[in-house]
Write a protein that holds these residues in place. Sequence first.
Motif, short mmCIF file in Angstrom:
data_model
loop_
_atom_site.label_atom_id
_atom_site.label_comp_id
_atom_site.label_asym_id
_atom_site.label_seq_id
_atom_site.Cartn_x
_atom_site.Cartn_y
_atom_site.Cartn_z
N TRP A 189 44.55 33.24 39.78
CA TRP A 189 43.67 34.27 40.33
C TRP A 189 42.86 33.76 41.51
CZ3 TRP A 189 45.29 38.69 38.87
CH2 TRP A 189 45.84 38.86 37.59
N VAL A 247 50.75 40.51 37.83
CA VAL A 247 50.55 40.86 36.43
C VAL A 247 51.89 41.23 35.78
CG1 VAL A 247 49.40 42.45 34.85
CG2 VAL A 247 48.19 41.61 36.85
N THR A 258 35.53 34.79 41.67
CA THR A 258 36.70 34.51 40.84
C THR A 258 36.39 33.41 39.83
OG1 THR A 258 38.22 35.16 42.60
CG2 THR A 258 39.11 33.77 40.86
N GLY A 291 36.38 41.37 33.36
CA GLY A 291 37.64 40.73 33.00
C GLY A 291 37.76 40.40 31.53
N ARG A 310 34.46 34.93 37.18
CA ARG A 310 35.36 35.75 36.38
C ARG A 310 36.18 34.91 35.42
NH1 ARG A 310 40.77 38.67 38.83
NH2 ARG A 310 41.79 39.00 36.83
N SER A 369 41.80 43.80 38.87
CA SER A 369 42.27 42.61 39.59
C SER A 369 42.20 42.83 41.10
CB SER A 369 43.70 42.29 39.17
OG SER A 369 43.78 42.03 37.79
N HIS A 424 43.39 46.96 34.08
CA HIS A 424 43.41 45.60 34.60
C HIS A 424 43.93 45.51 36.03
CE1 HIS A 424 43.15 41.30 34.29
NE2 HIS A 424 44.42 41.16 34.60
N THR A 447 38.93 42.46 43.35
CA THR A 447 38.53 41.19 43.97
C THR A 447 38.45 41.30 45.48
OG1 THR A 447 39.68 40.03 42.18
CG2 THR A 447 39.04 38.72 44.08
N TYR A 477 48.58 42.42 43.35
CA TYR A 477 48.06 42.03 42.05
C TYR A 477 48.91 42.60 40.91
CZ TYR A 477 43.89 39.82 43.91
OH TYR A 477 43.03 38.94 44.55
#
Length: 530
Positions: free
Chosen positions: A406, A435, A178, A48, A181, A161, A157, A164, A431
């Motif tokens: 997140w 974003v 998380t 990340g 992260r 994401s 990204h 996860t 996700y």
Amino acid sequence: MARGDGAEQFSNASLLHKPGPDEIKLSAKSETRNRLSVCNKLCYAVGGAPYQITGCALGFFLQIYLLDVALLEPFYASIILFAGRAWDAITDPTVGFLVSRSPWTRFGRMMPWIVVSTPFAVLCYCLIWYVPTVDQGKVAWYLIFYCAFQTLQTCFHVPYSALTMFISTDQKERDSATAYRMTVEVLATLIGIAVQGQIVGMANAPCIPNMEDLNSTDLNSTDLQAGLDVNITQPPVTLGHLRNAYMIASGVICSIYILCAVVLFLGVKEQKETCRVRNEPMSFFQGIRMVMGHGPYAKLVMGFLFTSLAFMLLEGNFALFCIYSLGFRNDFQNILLAIMLSATLAIPFWQWFLTKFGKKTAVYIGTTSVVPFVVMVVLVPSNLILTYIVSFAAGVSVAAAYLLPWSMLPDVVDDFKVQNPDSQGHEAIFYSFYVFFTKFASGVSLGVSTLSLDFAGYVTRGCTQPAEVTLTLKILVSAAPIFFIIIGLIIFISYPITEEKRQGNRKLLNEQRENEVDSETDSTELNIIL
């Protein structure tokens, strides 16, 4: 309700079933497989860092770079900032859909996107911080490479994401990963500010005073002397040094970007879904309608849209605020460093807090804690020591803003799975749309901020700014963020996933996975017998 009755019947049926020795062993193996080592979590967390390092450098410094280094007019700078972020926001749902439809490879479904996009992303990032020799092509240059970098970073990204949901099926392990992260990502913003700020700060170009500055007794003597030196020495050399410093900083950040991508690829194994896909793949618009029609997700995204807009306004304008409103031209990069250092140290506290008191409570406490500090930094007379103290305290709230979205997104995805057990493979869309909204908020904040400064009469590389610019900066870092925070928290009142509901969803999903494993095991044994 048919869905609720089905879930209840499924739960009752599972309670009547007594697991045998083989099932207990199978369950133990499943738990072992879902458990992540500290090394796995750290390698996942490191992935990340590229997004945060580059995003931090762009968020805090790109506006100043375009105005005072590339020497663009504020109007054109606002077009680049807004158009780049708007384009970036559009690409997120598209990439999310393409990722969800990607075939499984021996490296997984998400990893190929991450690996392929990395070299092209770092090339475009370097070119953003290069000043072309042709003045007429500057606007097109920055717009093209800014949009290209945002697209390639999205290809990194969004799959990262969504990863996860594929590193473990256990909620506690995902929450723990998380937290790792978010700690690394906040640390990455700290590195981004340290690298960009310190390298650029050592070659900081002096300001240029105008005649009003020369006649003003309020102008800081250091700034005035630096401005007079510009006319005595050679301005192109000084500006050239500053441009070289931005290129050096971009090279260092790109090296970190590549290193983090390699660590992620080597240290994280993507787990294939155990549940069978029981329906045909949905079209792009069908997936959007289903995801956005899920009430908890819509409320979570809209709530964080406004709170993210608040923090992005603060982020995008705080450097200019420190320079022109507070008068800390030579210290602004260290003030930003204090904010992110505090945020890094506060991440473990917020992870403990949300575990102890619940995520919804953490949203209210964490988000509102920044309000008194942004009010204080505007109303209290300029004082460097006090500004450091206020900035360090405000960083605690910044940590909550990084961690909570997140941490709460996997809960919404799990809730969707419980209510739609026959629909699989939509994690990337969930996700990518989050974003999308955060980047849209960033584009709006940067575009509106730069346009507002243009209307207020911003003077490029000026030692001082008109009173209207100072007032505009105060509004952008104080009044506007508070307004958006209030709207976001009002939306969160109706957010339905409490701790009890989250634990209930976790139990139902665990039962569903065990049932899937049992069904597949029985089917395999039957095929062997036949």
